[in-house]
Design a protein around this motif. Sequence first.
Motif, PDB file in Angstrom:
ATOM      1  N   ARG A 165       0.826  -1.205   0.000  1.00 30.05           N
ATOM      2  CA  ARG A 165       0.000   0.000   0.000  1.00 30.05           C
ATOM      3  C   ARG A 165       0.862   1.257   0.000  1.00 30.05           C
ATOM      4  N   ALA A 166       1.946   1.236   0.763  1.00 31.03           N
ATOM      5  CA  ALA A 166       2.835   2.394   0.774  1.00 31.03           C
ATOM      6  C   ALA A 166       3.425   2.616  -0.615  1.00 31.03           C
ATOM      7  N   GLU A 167       3.818   1.537  -1.278  1.00 29.97           N
ATOM      8  CA  GLU A 167       4.349   1.660  -2.633  1.00 29.97           C
ATOM      9  C   GLU A 167       3.282   2.164  -3.600  1.00 29.97           C
ATOM     10  N   ALA A 168       2.034   1.720  -3.398  1.00 29.56           N
ATOM     11  CA  ALA A 168       0.943   2.184  -4.260  1.00 29.56           C
ATOM     12  C   ALA A 168       0.694   3.679  -4.084  1.00 29.56           C
ATOM     13  N   MET A 169       1.012   4.208  -2.905  1.00 27.51           N
ATOM     14  CA  MET A 169       0.853   5.645  -2.644  1.00 27.51           C
ATOM     15  C   MET A 169       2.029   6.464  -3.179  1.00 27.51           C
ATOM     16  N   GLY A 170       2.990   5.770  -3.797  1.00 31.10           N
ATOM     17  CA  GLY A 170       4.109   6.481  -4.405  1.00 31.10           C
ATOM     18  C   GLY A 170       5.345   6.585  -3.538  1.00 31.10           C
ATOM     19  N   VAL A 171       5.382   5.886  -2.396  1.00 30.98           N
ATOM     20  CA  VAL A 171       6.582   5.882  -1.559  1.00 30.98           C
ATOM     21  C   VAL A 171       7.605   4.961  -2.216  1.00 30.98           C
ATOM     22  N   MET A 330      -6.675   0.475  -5.698  1.00 32.84           N
ATOM     23  CA  MET A 330      -5.324   0.251  -5.181  1.00 32.84           C
ATOM     24  C   MET A 330      -5.352  -0.621  -3.927  1.00 32.84           C
ATOM     25  N   LEU A 331      -6.304  -0.344  -3.030  1.00 33.02           N
ATOM     26  CA  LEU A 331      -6.415  -1.124  -1.801  1.00 33.02           C
ATOM     27  C   LEU A 331      -6.784  -2.575  -2.088  1.00 33.02           C
ATOM     28  N   LEU A 332      -7.723  -2.780  -2.998  1.00 32.92           N
ATOM     29  CA  LEU A 332      -8.163  -4.138  -3.319  1.00 32.92           C
ATOM     30  C   LEU A 332      -7.052  -4.930  -3.999  1.00 32.92           C
TER      31      LEU A 332
END
Length: 350
Positions: A165-171, A330-332
């Motif tokens: 999830r952090a990677e999906a947020m662009g981290v 993204m969460l799913l």
Amino acid sequence: METHKVLLAALGGLAALACTILLLLYAAPPRVAAILPAWLPHQDHSRDLERQGGSYIVLRVDATAAKQALLVQQREDVRAALLTRQILFSHLETDDDSVGVRITDPSQVETAYQALADLTRAIPASTSPGLTLSRLPDQTLRLSLNDSGLAEKAIVRDIVIVRRRAEAMGVAWPQVTRQGADRIIVKAPLATDPATLTAFITRSANLTFQMVDELSPERKALGAPPEDELLPDDQYGQTAVKRRVLVSGEMLSDAEPLFDQNGQPAIAFRFNSAGAQRFGQVTSANVGKRFAIIIDHHIVSAPVILNPITGGAGEITGSFTQAEVSQLAMLLRAGPLPAPLTVVEQRRVP
């Protein structure tokens, strides 16, 4: 002369390939870099947060809640198995690690035992424990969770999901590590809004498909039966659904935002092979009935099943904005959290 040119070209190509490999190794993510031999060059990201600033988050894993959710689902599986076979029962109850039920008619105990034995042979989810079936006095049967390592599996899986999830947020280089028995530390370099990141990585994103129970007005006046739960519904205020989860988000293989045939934001989803088979079975057996699509205990839609859905894919529609469907997709894709997370600390590192 031509041979020398070919040789020089080949050497040049090998040099370029070597440089590319070294660059990739240098930029390898921390979880890849950790397994590389020490003599290979790679970038050390362990101090990125201190050097660049970002977000520092401490989370607590509630493994007990994960266990209780499994027990509730198992109780509803027992209820459905007995009702399907028209077996009379009472005292269907859960305790700390098991589900017990008393079979009313002594002549049905063996049939009930075989029905519950089928549940122990079902393939569990990646974080689900096995089950043990036992006979007790007074026509009672008990299903016990083999929960050895259950908390450990939930924590390990939560770490994987939080990192995704952090990677999906662009981290770019999130460091997600365990601390002690039930804590997860998240270091997110260059993530300057810890509150937004925390809200995203700790959301349950629990997608379930459950049958709607079309209660009569008289039955509604008495309240929902024990096998039902009343959930908030954008269209009707509240709707009674069967507690038993028939298909869950753990079985998804993909989710993408799109616009439906009416031009409204929606989510396209696809199941893995086990989920596609299960979804096909459920929709085939319930044509003409309403099927609730639920995210985090909120009904987003409850369409009538017009035909069996055997292709393993579908759409989730509801009162979504485009930003909401992008975030939900993204969460799913990242998967649901097996165990809930609570925030112990969140702060920005300058």
